[in-house]
Write an enzyme that holds these catalytic residues in place. Structure first.
Site, short mmCIF file in Angstrom:
data_model
loop_
_atom_site.label_atom_id
_atom_site.label_comp_id
_atom_site.label_asym_id
_atom_site.label_seq_id
_atom_site.Cartn_x
_atom_site.Cartn_y
_atom_site.Cartn_z
N THR A 13 -44.32 -27.83 -39.66
CA THR A 13 -45.57 -27.66 -40.42
C THR A 13 -46.60 -26.77 -39.72
OG1 THR A 13 -46.24 -29.72 -39.39
CG2 THR A 13 -45.42 -29.87 -41.65
N ARG A 110 -39.51 -23.74 -19.96
CA ARG A 110 -39.24 -22.31 -19.69
C ARG A 110 -38.95 -22.02 -18.23
NH1 ARG A 110 -44.43 -20.25 -22.82
NH2 ARG A 110 -43.74 -20.51 -24.96
N CYS A 149 -46.23 -15.96 -25.86
CA CYS A 149 -46.46 -14.86 -26.81
C CYS A 149 -47.06 -13.61 -26.16
CB CYS A 149 -47.34 -15.33 -27.95
SG CYS A 149 -48.71 -16.38 -27.45
N GLN A 176 -56.09 -11.81 -27.01
CA GLN A 176 -55.13 -12.60 -27.76
C GLN A 176 -55.71 -13.18 -29.05
OE1 GLN A 176 -53.23 -14.06 -23.54
NE2 GLN A 176 -52.67 -15.26 -25.32
N SER A 179 -54.46 -17.08 -33.82
CA SER A 179 -53.28 -17.82 -34.27
C SER A 179 -52.41 -18.26 -33.10
CB SER A 179 -52.45 -16.98 -35.25
OG SER A 179 -52.00 -15.80 -34.62
N GLY A 180 -52.62 -17.67 -31.94
CA GLY A 180 -51.88 -18.07 -30.74
C GLY A 180 -52.23 -19.48 -30.30
N GLU A 202 -52.64 -19.97 -19.48
CA GLU A 202 -52.02 -18.74 -20.01
C GLU A 202 -51.75 -17.71 -18.90
OE1 GLU A 202 -51.22 -18.98 -23.06
OE2 GLU A 202 -50.91 -16.98 -23.89
N LYS A 205 -48.74 -18.68 -16.94
CA LYS A 205 -47.49 -18.47 -17.69
C LYS A 205 -47.14 -16.99 -17.74
CE LYS A 205 -48.33 -22.18 -20.97
NZ LYS A 205 -48.82 -22.39 -22.32
N HIS A 242 -51.36 -9.78 -30.38
CA HIS A 242 -51.93 -9.77 -29.03
C HIS A 242 -51.91 -8.34 -28.48
CE1 HIS A 242 -51.97 -13.99 -29.26
NE2 HIS A 242 -51.06 -14.33 -28.37
N1 LIG Z 1 -48.96 -19.81 -32.11
C1 LIG Z 1 -48.35 -18.89 -31.37
O1 LIG Z 1 -48.64 -17.68 -31.41
C2 LIG Z 1 -47.24 -19.31 -30.43
C3 LIG Z 1 -46.42 -18.30 -29.90
C4 LIG Z 1 -45.37 -18.67 -29.04
C5 LIG Z 1 -45.17 -19.99 -28.74
N2 LIG Z 1 -45.96 -20.97 -29.26
C6 LIG Z 1 -45.66 -22.35 -28.90
O2 LIG Z 1 -44.99 -22.95 -30.01
C7 LIG Z 1 -45.32 -24.34 -30.08
C8 LIG Z 1 -45.94 -24.64 -31.44
O3 LIG Z 1 -47.13 -23.87 -31.57
P1 LIG Z 1 -47.93 -23.78 -32.93
O4 LIG Z 1 -48.92 -22.71 -32.70
O5 LIG Z 1 -47.01 -23.69 -34.09
O6 LIG Z 1 -48.67 -25.24 -32.95
P2 LIG Z 1 -49.27 -26.06 -34.17
O7 LIG Z 1 -49.71 -25.16 -35.26
O8 LIG Z 1 -50.28 -26.98 -33.57
O9 LIG Z 1 -48.02 -26.94 -34.70
C9 LIG Z 1 -47.50 -28.02 -33.96
C10 LIG Z 1 -46.32 -28.67 -34.70
O10 LIG Z 1 -45.88 -29.79 -33.89
C11 LIG Z 1 -45.85 -30.95 -34.73
N3 LIG Z 1 -46.14 -32.16 -33.96
C12 LIG Z 1 -47.30 -32.52 -33.36
N4 LIG Z 1 -47.17 -33.74 -32.78
C13 LIG Z 1 -45.90 -34.14 -33.02
C14 LIG Z 1 -45.16 -35.31 -32.68
N5 LIG Z 1 -45.71 -36.32 -31.97
N6 LIG Z 1 -43.88 -35.40 -33.10
C15 LIG Z 1 -43.32 -34.41 -33.82
N7 LIG Z 1 -43.96 -33.27 -34.18
C16 LIG Z 1 -45.25 -33.14 -33.77
C17 LIG Z 1 -46.93 -30.71 -35.79
O11 LIG Z 1 -46.68 -31.55 -36.89
P3 LIG Z 1 -47.88 -32.16 -37.82
O12 LIG Z 1 -48.31 -31.06 -38.76
O13 LIG Z 1 -47.23 -33.28 -38.54
O14 LIG Z 1 -48.97 -32.59 -36.90
C18 LIG Z 1 -46.68 -29.21 -36.07
O15 LIG Z 1 -45.58 -29.09 -36.94
C19 LIG Z 1 -46.29 -24.60 -28.92
O16 LIG Z 1 -45.56 -25.12 -27.84
C20 LIG Z 1 -46.85 -23.23 -28.63
O17 LIG Z 1 -47.28 -23.11 -27.30
C21 LIG Z 1 -46.97 -20.65 -30.11
#
Ligand SMILES: NC(=O)c1ccc[n+]([C@@H]2O[C@H](COP(=O)([O-])OP(=O)(O)OC[C@H]3O[C@@H](n4cnc5c(N)ncnc54)[C@H](OP(=O)(O)O)[C@@H]3O)[C@@H](O)[C@H]2O)c1
Length: 359
Positions: A13, A110, A149, A176, A179-180, A202, A205, A242
């Protein structure tokens, strides 16, 4: 590939989860059969649980799927994961221990010694680490990760230069996109008309992942590249993409033309015909005021890194700007490419089936 492999999305989601759906819904090799998120979403239809934020319509079939609990029971053997780091640290090993291939976006594992951190164009050989993972040995499952990212764009731009000229030092300052930070991310009152010169963990990383990605596989471990990286990370009021200002010191002299040639000739995946791989992973933009996020982030369908403004640096040797799409090349697209590459190598294989066969 004859039949599409069944895959699931963990964290379906969120910002990256939604990109996974966009990239995988009509994927020629993979078929989405399972979606999971937190307890607040499970049991609802995806259409009810997710606030769809992308500019393509939410596919009807996906909107009607019921979100499952985030547990391996009932999940398919191939999982694309986009969980918050703390949750990933707890849940991803459960899926791997249950025999799942976990293609992860999170930073949780990672830097773990036996977990490959991979950009297929950069360090495909690091995938050999999979065979050393305890999950692989015990259940057939494994975890493979893609980088942060901001590391992906930087490392794509550096890799051809490392190979041809060697690299001693990198100074990088990032701008950045919001949306990150996931959804809802940074409060609008904090970021509108503003720059926030701090993104928690960040810089660490970006520095450590860059050296692991550019490192060499030596036996069952990665020797990080022997170079110095200094990173400044900033959050800016940009939706996606970014941008990074980079200065580098090379080990040997290189001319402007030689650097441009190294970038334009970089096509290490040409032989694989992977659906998500851009034909030109590094695109050069000659205009004096490019790359820009709004204009250049979708190059190569969001999978190319765009470089521009290559010019001499008065402190190091050369400086340039690199831009990449943080939720496509820097997120979901990176993981999909890892999945495709593993599939092309015959290593993605439904791990539980392997265990069942050998049991
Ligand atoms: N955004 C970027 O540009 C980006 C780029 C590279 C990597 N990442 C990494 O990718 C990961 C996700 O990032 P995002 O930006 O997509 O975050 P996000 O928008 O906050 O989404 C988090 C997801 O995790 C789920 N979640 C939260 N708590 C949970 C739990 N206890 N059990 C199961 N699912 C759970 C949420 O579900 P609900 O909707 O039900 O809460 C949602 O589907 C992170 O580790 C982030 O560092 C992000």
């Amino acid at each position: 590939m004859q039949t599409r492999q069944k895959i699931g999305i963990l964290g379906a989601t969120g910002v990256i989860g939604q990109r996974f759906i966009q990239l995988l819904d009509a994927h020629p090799w993979f078929e989405i059969v399972w979606l999971a998120a937190s307890d607040k979403s499970s049991g609802k239809t995806y259409g009810e649980a997710a606030r769809w934020k992308l500019d393509t319509p939410l596919p009807e079939r996906i909107a009607g799927m019921v979100v499952s609990p985030a547990a391996p029971e009932g999940a398919p053997a191939i999982i694309f994961a986009a969980l918050d780091t703390d949750i990933a640290r707890e849940l991803e090993p459960r899926f791997a221990a249950a025999g799942c291939a976990v293609i992860s976006n999170s930073s949780a594992f990672r830097m773990q010694a036996d977990v490959p951190l991979v950009i297929p164009e950069v360090n495909a050989s690091h995938l050999d680490l999979l065979e050393t993972q305890s999950w692989r040995k015990e259940s057939g499952g494994y975890i493979v990760t893609n980088p942060n990212c901001s590391a992906i764009g930087l490392v794509l731009a550096l890799k051809p230069l490392v190979d041809r000229f060697g690299l001693e030092s990198v100074f990088v300052s990032t701008m950045q996109a919001v949306s990150g930070a996931g959804y809802p991310g940074v409060p609008s009152l904090d970021i509108l008309g503003n720059v926030i010169p701090y993104i928690r963990t960040e810089e660490e990383k970006l520095e450590s992942e860059t050296l692991k990605l550019l490192g060499k596989l030596s036996g069952a471990r990665i020797e990080p590249l022997d170079a110095r990286v200094s990173a400044h990370c900033n959050r800016v009021a940009v939706e996606d993409g970014h941008t990074e200002s980079v200065s580098i010191k090379l080990a040997t002299r290189a001319s402007h033309e030689e650097i441009l040639a190294a970038w334009s000739e970089f096509a290490p995946l040409a032989q694989y015909a992977l659906p998500t791989a851009p034909s030109q992973p590094i695109e050069w933009s000659p205009a004096e005021d490019r790359p820009q996020p709004r204009l250049d982030r979708m190059r190569g369908k969001g999978m190319a890194a765009t470089v521009g403004r290559l010019r001499p640096c008065k402190l190091l040797d050369w400086r340039f700007t690199v831009l990449s799409h943080n939720t496509i090349r820097g997120g979901a697209g990176a993981a999909v490419l890892n999945g495709e590459f593993l599939a092309a190598l015959g290593k993605l294989a439904p791990a539980r089936d392997q265990v069942a066969v050998s049991a």
